[in-house]
Enzyme design. Sequence first.
Site, PDB file in Angstrom:
ATOM      1  N   ASP A  80       0.834  -1.205   0.000  1.00  0.00           N
ATOM      2  CA  ASP A  80       0.000   0.000   0.000  1.00  0.00           C
ATOM      3  C   ASP A  80       0.869   1.256   0.000  1.00  0.00           C
ATOM      4  OD1 ASP A  80       0.801  -0.677   2.699  1.00  0.00           O
ATOM      5  OD2 ASP A  80      -0.530   0.911   3.399  1.00  0.00           O
ATOM      6  N   GLU A 173       0.223  -1.129   5.567  1.00  0.00           N
ATOM      7  CA  GLU A 173       1.292  -0.699   6.478  1.00  0.00           C
ATOM      8  C   GLU A 173       1.127   0.764   6.855  1.00  0.00           C
ATOM      9  OE1 GLU A 173       5.142   0.938   7.855  1.00  0.00           O
ATOM     10  OE2 GLU A 173       3.965   1.566   6.124  1.00  0.00           O
TER      11      GLU A 173
HETATM   12 ZN   LIG Z   1       6.833   2.279   3.931  1.00  0.00          ZN
END
Ligand SMILES: [Zn+2]
Length: 404
Positions: A80, A173
């Site tokens: 992401d 993340e």
């Molecule tokens: Zn990163």
Amino acid sequence: MKSYERLLKYVVVKTPSDEKGETVPSSKCQFTLADMLAEELKSLGVENAHVDDKCFVYGIIPATPGHENATKLGFIAHMDTVSDFVDQEIRPVITENYNGEDLPLGDSGRVLTVKDFPHLPALKGRTLITSDGNTILGVDDKAGIAEIMTMIERLRDEKIPHGQISVAFTPDEEIGTGSHSFDVEHFGADFAYTLDGDGEAEIQFENFNACKADFEITGFSVHPGSSKDTMINASLVAMEINSMLPGCETPRGTENYEGFYHLTNMTGDVSHAELHYIVRDHDANFFEARKRTLQLIEKDMNEKWGEGTVKLTISEQYRNMAEIVNTCMHLIDNAKKACENAGVAPLVLPIRGGTDGCQLSFRGLPCPNLGTGGHGYHGPYEHTTVEGMDIATNILIELVKLYA
Ligand SMILES: [Zn+2]
């Protein structure tokens, strides 16, 4: 294929995670990249490569004959990106033989400047990759994915002996929830590295201890014309609380291993006010002391203004993974050696934040962080270089050789 060629392929698939998303993954678009990566792993001969229902891509490369007993290493990167600056199509711009000076980014009006990014002159002569200035580039963390993929290809093509290697590409993340659904057992490694740092040859294993601290202040509102010795103005109490914290211990006033209190949000009127802080410190004792300071302020304020005026809620966020990695320092020693073998000086730096690796470390998978060659993350100034990505890839290969 070189790492940067893979990067260029991945960045055009937009994968912002969604802070408000209530599903795992937080945004469906991450599956598009996950499926693509699982297919690519299969085409590189990673037979068991697959995407699970939470959008984690896993694959295991069996040890080469004679190396079955070697340490089982893992490599992890996240798919992401941040959700800012992704409204338009992502158009990477390649600047060959970069002159190390200020660089206008496309026709966006934005300029990558040496003033903001003092490392730029050191990239002189390299092939620089940026966005066109209207979007992020997506180097964070697609450079990490590209380097892991290229490592796998090179291990195969150059017939480099290795122990069992696990790889994972993970969602979410950037919103801090990605590692919650990471299946450590299924991943199958003894130790792992995340590739989610900045410049190549960066090695990180000390992150912050982190918590949130929320003050809720209840005032006593009476007509201002007749409130002598009765009114308690919640907003003024809030200001008093903040003034009791050391003014220099803020993000702006600190660096390296210095901790801080960061006021992220405040609201207030006469009857009600809120102060929201995040608290950070590498040192566990100092971190505890910071929390005690906040508790002492709560106590003092309630003694001064009346019980129940101030309510403090502390919520733990994450801990310094050094606590875990200190028990397996070969991860850091070998990473340093791998940098040297790849011809670059290792740079061990504290992380002024957290990583997925710090959560994984506390779940039984010690997991320091390595640099990918990228800089200027989380905005339109993200950039990397072809050469930096090559070096980061070489470091991975050297690391695998050391553990074989
Ligand atoms: Zn990163």
